[in-house]
Design a protein around this motif. Structure first.
Motif, short mmCIF file in Angstrom:
data_model
loop_
_atom_site.label_atom_id
_atom_site.label_comp_id
_atom_site.label_asym_id
_atom_site.label_seq_id
_atom_site.Cartn_x
_atom_site.Cartn_y
_atom_site.Cartn_z
N UNK A 178 -21.52 51.61 2.81
CA UNK A 178 -22.50 51.14 2.04
C UNK A 178 -22.01 51.55 0.76
N UNK A 179 -21.81 53.14 0.56
CA UNK A 179 -21.33 53.50 -0.68
C UNK A 179 -20.19 52.78 -1.29
N UNK A 180 -19.06 52.58 -0.60
CA UNK A 180 -17.83 51.97 -1.35
C UNK A 180 -18.13 50.70 -1.55
N UNK A 181 -18.92 49.81 -0.76
CA UNK A 181 -19.46 48.41 -1.15
C UNK A 181 -20.29 48.49 -2.61
N UNK A 182 -21.32 49.37 -2.71
CA UNK A 182 -22.08 49.32 -3.75
C UNK A 182 -21.02 49.96 -5.01
N UNK A 183 -20.31 50.82 -4.88
CA UNK A 183 -19.36 51.30 -5.78
C UNK A 183 -18.59 50.07 -6.30
N UNK A 184 -18.00 49.30 -5.44
CA UNK A 184 -17.23 48.05 -5.96
C UNK A 184 -17.95 47.34 -6.65
N UNK A 185 -19.35 46.98 -6.06
CA UNK A 185 -20.13 45.83 -6.82
C UNK A 185 -20.59 46.44 -8.13
N UNK A 186 -21.02 47.51 -8.04
CA UNK A 186 -21.92 48.00 -9.24
C UNK A 186 -21.18 48.37 -10.59
N UNK A 187 -20.09 48.79 -10.22
CA UNK A 187 -18.85 48.99 -11.31
C UNK A 187 -18.91 48.28 -12.45
N UNK A 188 -18.84 46.66 -12.01
CA UNK A 188 -18.74 45.79 -13.02
C UNK A 188 -19.99 45.23 -13.58
#
Length: 341
Positions: A178-188
């Protein structure tokens, strides 16, 4: 589910049976990876590396932590240190498990906040370092080093959380993914150039949203404090129970940090002001010292006042790092020729 939990208890027992030096290592890792470190250590360091990266680290961290609280309220995850007693397993099998001062988390256990929040917040920093390495070095090993370190760190954090009996393995895996997915999604979608009103509205939305969900769960007839009762019942040492592990402490941290970003956005550096590498280094050192001093200030014993002072501390943090300290560095360290264009 009980079979999974029982297998997890045996895995934790195996981890705790390792050499004494490993015990110190796991406890140190889980302490350093506390979600508070995102706000007090990684954000200041990232900000003085690059302003947009720093804001992205803090923004991703506070959104991930708020979502982690919501998930925990609705997933009702057990924690290993109390389940082994509540299930009766400790009385039927000779299980030698030890608790530590960092074991007695009071919120629900699923997914792991240490893994989810750390994984999300560090994603912007890791991708930035990877891009820098790719630009300045041709070695594949160097290019992959930031991401490799990120993966190893999350694995170490996950194992440390199982070792101290704070989580089951599936909660750790869920938190990492969940953390990796959120980081990838929210960075943009980092609101770097937003106005103070945006961040203030975000702070209010996080606070009121959490309160509304809290009331909704209570209205559904669910005891939302069930995990606090179990943690209090089965924690070996009552002194290990900390208010900052309660879900609403995380909400105060997130809302306060969002408001702090708004205050910083309202008092930006003047057009053309910038820091050179020496000033950035000085700023990072000052920011770390200031954040550690700020968060070591004593807080009242009263629970309500504790939440209020915690909110104020985390509001002050981003303002100090992103507004006051850069001005102070430009004042006391006038080395750069890029002060004002």
């Amino acid at each position: 589910m009980d079979a999974l939990y029982t297998a997890s208890v045996r895995f934790a027992t195996t981890l705790q049976s390792g050499p004494p030096w490993l015990e110190k290592f796991w406890v140190t890792v889980t302490s350093l990876a506390d979600p508070k470190s995102i706000f007090t250590v990684f954000f200041p360091l990232a900000y003085f590396l690059d302003r947009s990266v720093g804001v992205s680290v803090l923004w991703t961290g506070l959104v991930a932590e708020w979502l982690n609280v919501v998930l925990k309220w609705f997933l009702f995850g057990e924690r290993l240190f109390w389940w082994v007693h509540e299930s009766g397993l400790a009385s039927t099998e000779p299980i030698a498990l030890r608790q530590f001062p960092v074991s007695c988390e009071t919120g629900p256990g699923s997914p792991s906040g240490h893994c989810m929040i750390t994984g999300a917040a560090l994603w912007p920093l890791v991708t930035t370092l990877t891009a820098l390495a790719s630009t300045h070095c041709r070695s594949p090993a160097v290019k992959l080093a930031p991401f490799g370190t990120y993966v190893l760190l999350l694995l170490a954090v996950g194992l440390s959380r199982i070792f101290v009996l704070a989580h089951f393995p599936h909660q750790v895996v869920g938190g990492i993914l969940a953390g990796a997915a959120l980081g990838w999604r929210l960075q943009a979608h980092t609101p770097v150039a937003r106005t103070p009103v945006f961040f203030m509205a975000t702070a209010l939305a996080l606070l009121l949203g959490a309160l509304a969900l809290h009331r909704l769960v209570i209205a559904a007839g669910i005891d939302i404090d069930w995990s606090i009762h179990l943690a209090t019942k089965w924690c070996t040492n009552p002194a290990w129970l900390r208010l900052d592990t309660r879900p609403f402490a995380s909400v105060c941290r997130d809302a306060g940090s969002a408001l702090g970003l708004g205050l910083a956005a309202g008092f930006p550096l003047r057009q053309g002001q910038r820091l050179d590498y020496r000033q950035r280094l000085a700023g990072a050192v000052l920011a770390l010292a200031a954040m550690q001093g700020l968060h070591r200030l004593p807080q009242p014993a009263n629970v309500t006042l504790w939440y209020v002072t915690s909110f104020l501390k985390y509001t002050a943090g981003p303002w100090l790092v992103a507004s006051l300290l850069p001005r102070l560095v430009l004042l006391i360290c006038p080395w750069s020729s890029f002060h004002i264009e």
